[in-house]
Design a protein around this motif. Sequence first.
Motif, short mmCIF file in Angstrom:
data_model
loop_
_atom_site.label_atom_id
_atom_site.label_comp_id
_atom_site.label_asym_id
_atom_site.label_seq_id
_atom_site.Cartn_x
_atom_site.Cartn_y
_atom_site.Cartn_z
N GLU A 758 0.85 -1.18 0.00
CA GLU A 758 0.00 0.00 0.00
C GLU A 758 0.89 1.23 0.00
O GLU A 758 1.99 1.22 0.53
N ILE A 759 0.36 2.31 -0.60
CA ILE A 759 1.05 3.60 -0.58
C ILE A 759 0.05 4.65 -0.16
O ILE A 759 -1.10 4.66 -0.61
N SER A 760 0.45 5.55 0.75
CA SER A 760 -0.44 6.58 1.25
C SER A 760 0.34 7.86 1.41
O SER A 760 1.57 7.88 1.31
N VAL A 761 -0.39 8.96 1.68
CA VAL A 761 0.24 10.26 1.78
C VAL A 761 -0.38 11.03 2.94
O VAL A 761 -1.57 10.93 3.20
N GLU A 762 0.47 11.78 3.62
CA GLU A 762 0.03 12.75 4.62
C GLU A 762 0.66 14.08 4.24
O GLU A 762 1.86 14.13 3.94
N SER A 763 -0.15 15.13 4.23
CA SER A 763 0.41 16.41 3.78
C SER A 763 -0.35 17.55 4.43
O SER A 763 -1.54 17.43 4.77
N GLU A 764 0.35 18.67 4.60
CA GLU A 764 -0.25 19.89 5.13
C GLU A 764 0.40 21.05 4.40
O GLU A 764 1.64 21.11 4.28
N LEU A 765 -0.46 21.95 3.89
CA LEU A 765 0.06 23.07 3.13
C LEU A 765 1.06 23.88 3.95
O LEU A 765 0.79 24.24 5.11
N GLY A 766 2.23 24.12 3.33
CA GLY A 766 3.26 24.92 3.97
C GLY A 766 4.17 24.16 4.91
O GLY A 766 5.15 24.72 5.41
N ARG A 767 3.86 22.87 5.18
CA ARG A 767 4.68 22.11 6.13
C ARG A 767 5.23 20.83 5.54
O ARG A 767 5.93 20.09 6.24
N GLY A 768 4.90 20.53 4.31
CA GLY A 768 5.50 19.38 3.66
C GLY A 768 4.57 18.19 3.53
O GLY A 768 3.41 18.23 3.94
N SER A 769 5.14 17.10 2.97
CA SER A 769 4.38 15.89 2.71
C SER A 769 5.18 14.68 3.14
O SER A 769 6.42 14.71 3.20
N ALA A 770 4.46 13.58 3.40
CA ALA A 770 5.10 12.32 3.77
C ALA A 770 4.40 11.20 3.02
O ALA A 770 3.20 10.97 3.20
N PHE A 771 5.15 10.48 2.14
CA PHE A 771 4.63 9.33 1.41
C PHE A 771 5.10 8.08 2.14
O PHE A 771 6.29 7.93 2.46
N ARG A 772 4.16 7.17 2.39
CA ARG A 772 4.48 5.98 3.18
C ARG A 772 4.14 4.75 2.35
O ARG A 772 3.02 4.60 1.85
N ILE A 773 5.16 3.87 2.20
CA ILE A 773 4.99 2.61 1.46
C ILE A 773 5.06 1.47 2.46
O ILE A 773 5.97 1.41 3.30
N SER A 774 4.10 0.56 2.36
CA SER A 774 4.07 -0.61 3.23
C SER A 774 4.11 -1.85 2.35
O SER A 774 3.23 -2.04 1.51
N LEU A 775 5.19 -2.69 2.55
CA LEU A 775 5.37 -3.91 1.77
C LEU A 775 5.47 -5.11 2.70
O LEU A 775 6.05 -5.01 3.79
N PRO A 776 4.92 -6.25 2.30
CA PRO A 776 5.02 -7.45 3.15
C PRO A 776 6.48 -7.90 3.28
O PRO A 776 7.22 -7.98 2.28
N ALA A 777 6.89 -8.16 4.50
CA ALA A 777 8.27 -8.66 4.72
C ALA A 777 8.33 -10.15 4.42
O ALA A 777 7.35 -10.87 4.58
N VAL A 778 9.51 -10.58 3.96
CA VAL A 778 9.71 -12.02 3.71
C VAL A 778 9.83 -12.72 5.04
O VAL A 778 10.66 -12.36 5.88
N VAL A 779 8.97 -13.72 5.24
CA VAL A 779 8.96 -14.45 6.51
C VAL A 779 10.18 -15.36 6.58
O VAL A 779 10.53 -16.02 5.59
N GLN A 780 10.84 -15.42 7.73
CA GLN A 780 12.09 -16.18 7.90
C GLN A 780 11.87 -17.65 7.59
O GLN A 780 12.69 -18.28 6.95
N GLU A 781 10.75 -18.22 8.08
CA GLU A 781 10.51 -19.65 7.86
C GLU A 781 10.41 -19.94 6.38
O GLU A 781 10.93 -20.93 5.90
N ALA A 782 9.70 -19.05 5.69
CA ALA A 782 9.54 -19.28 4.25
C ALA A 782 10.88 -19.19 3.56
O ALA A 782 11.19 -19.96 2.66
N ARG A 783 11.81 -18.27 4.03
CA ARG A 783 13.09 -18.13 3.37
C ARG A 783 13.97 -19.33 3.68
O ARG A 783 14.70 -19.81 2.85
N THR A 784 13.90 -19.86 4.91
CA THR A 784 14.71 -21.03 5.27
C THR A 784 14.29 -22.25 4.48
O THR A 784 15.10 -23.04 4.03
#
Length: 785
Positions: A758-784
């Motif tokens: 997922e990708i989302s944004v938080e922003s306020e005029l005059g104070r900047g923006s923040a884009f946030r990306i959330s990706l599933p982490a590779v599970v250790q058991e699955a990698r082993t």
Amino acid sequence: MSRLLTEWGHEVRHAVEVGQAGALSHGVDGVLVVVVGPEVAANIAALFTSEMRPRPFLLALVPGSAEQVPMDALLASAVDDFLTMPVEPVQLRLRLEWLSRRRRAGMQTLLEGPASRGAVERLSAIIQTQSDVVSAGLELDKVMWIIAERARQLCGAAGSAVALADGDELVYRATTGQHIGHLGFRLKLAHSITGMSILRGEVLHTRDTENDPRVNVSATRTTGIGSMIVVPVQRAGTTVGAINITYERPNAYDDLDVRTLELMGRLLGAAMSNAAEFESKRTVVSELAAALEALQKNQHLFHSFMSQCPVLALVKDAEGRRVWMNEPYARFFHRSVESMLGLTDAELLPPAAAERMRQEDLATLSTGKPRNCVQMIPSPDGTIHHWLSHKFVLSDAAGRPLLGAMAIDITARIVAEEALRRSEESFRALIEGLPEAIFVHREDRLLYVNPAGLAFLDQRSAEGLAGMSLLELIHPEDRRAAASVLESPAAGSRTSIREVRFLRACGQVRTAELSAMQLLFGGESATVVSARDITERKQMQARLLLADRLSSVGTLAAGVAHEINNPLAFVLSNLSFLEEECQLLARDVPRERLREMEDVLRETRQGAERVRHIVRDLRTLSRDEGDHLSEVDVCGVIESSLGLVRNELRHRARVVKDLEPVPKVRASEGRLGQVLLNLLINALHALPSGQPNQNEVRVRVRALGGQVIIEVRDTGCGIAPEVRDRIFDPFFTTKPVGMGTGLGLSICHGIVTSLGGEISVESELGRGSAFRISLPAVVQEARTA
């Protein structure tokens, strides 16, 4: 009576019988006679003859009402005037004074005339005149001439005329003697003594026209009139004209002539009344005949009309028996009109239909109000017909209530309406199930929108669109193109397809292919508009275009990296050789000089290494991995992306990295790098140049609940709230024209969601923006495993 006459200054002589009056009447002005019957009248006539000179005036007092006056007896007795008893004293005194003055004026003239002027002869002539009038029939002009001529003869006059009133004039309708040339002559009523007689309704006469102020002397001189008598003619109590007789000499008539003309005037009035009554009756008869003829014609026309019209008509009595019907009604039952008279519904229809119709008839008769209904009536062959009936109450000549009914066969219409209903239901089911947006509008107003259309416009129900024009839902810049599509297409034909932009309720813009065709909707012609949503297709086309462009750039970058990498290897190899040679020259070269050479070589190697890292990052970004995913180190991708934009960022902001150790994610290294590079470039564009110490770009990575969170935050201008929800839409951009395509964030959104994130944004005029990306982490058991 004697007392009153004495008080008025008269000498009174009284006789009980007529025979005693002879000796008493010599030397008197007048005689009052009480007339009680024809015998007295005959005795008076014998005593006071016309040859008696000087003759006193005779005033008769007649007992009873005016309707009982014995006119013939009075005429025979030659009385000058009469009064009906009881009589008012004033009336008697005025009448005596009038008769006395008239006698004195006439005593100077000795009347002479033919023998026919005797009383008996005159009475006989008048009776003969009545017979002649009857023989003349209703020819009024002829009757008037007969009476005028007979009056002239009886009175020994020079001329006679009958004048009738016509508005404010009189017109001579019959003339004889000296007036024969004045037929049709007109005079004003007020300008002649004849007209005055008509206006007053009184008998007028003048013994000397030269000395009578009522007479138009110039006219009488012209016509040679010395004296005249005028008697009004009355019809049904109304004066309608006058009859006059004229003499060439003054004082040429006596009272008998006056009475004779009065009787002739009454005879003329009676004849005119009879003629008017006959004419009235003849008019009534003619009108009745014309009405009867018109009625017969109307009856024939009505019968022809009712026999040929498609409407079934009948009349029933209160018991439901048929008393009249037209030919089409009888033909429906395959019968003749005569054979159906007196039949009831039960004798013609099935029991259920007959009972239903009888109840409807009774309801109409009981309320007296007309009823309209649709009835299903079977014909003799069993075919069901639908009839639209109108029932009403009427009455016959005796006042008995009757039930009238008229019906027209609407079976074909019912069948057509049912077919149309099924067709419309099928059509509605079709368009409601279509994935395309369908709009139906007529006269520039929406009538129907299918569910796909509501979803397309982001509307919950069609109520919000009621009464709107379809053009109001289209982007203002595209309305002219849309109007050309909506212009009434030919029935059944489809217009050309145009791409237009629609405005959704949420403010988003959707692109659709618009086409229209003319169809029947609700039984009336309407324009059916189809809008196929091509927004995603347009986005895909843009992505393909950008992908093709990026592919070209990637291919170019890979080629450039390859071309740089080969000579770079020689540079690095030679630098290693130079470093080794510097070590060998340590004994021959001064130490300060050697240190300077080593610093130059070290800085050169660092620059070359940086070039090698840049080439590596370019090759990583341009590498086409297709749909192949692998475990990717997020921090490494961030370092590579920062390395590509480091030079641009250092002139605008400080770069702060907050990279925590996180698990790897399953992704495409190139595509993830493209996302991060795009976010870094957007952050760069949100910051002003030349103030790196005041601006900051912070890149943070952390693990949270099985997700790897990547955050790119800047202190730039921020994003307005009204456009925040649209920044991931294709082609949406807030940058000036020529500086952005509006596809960058849309592509980032597509890549992240394809990786399961997922990708989302938080922003306020005059104070900047923040884009946030959330990706599933590779599970250790699955990698082993």
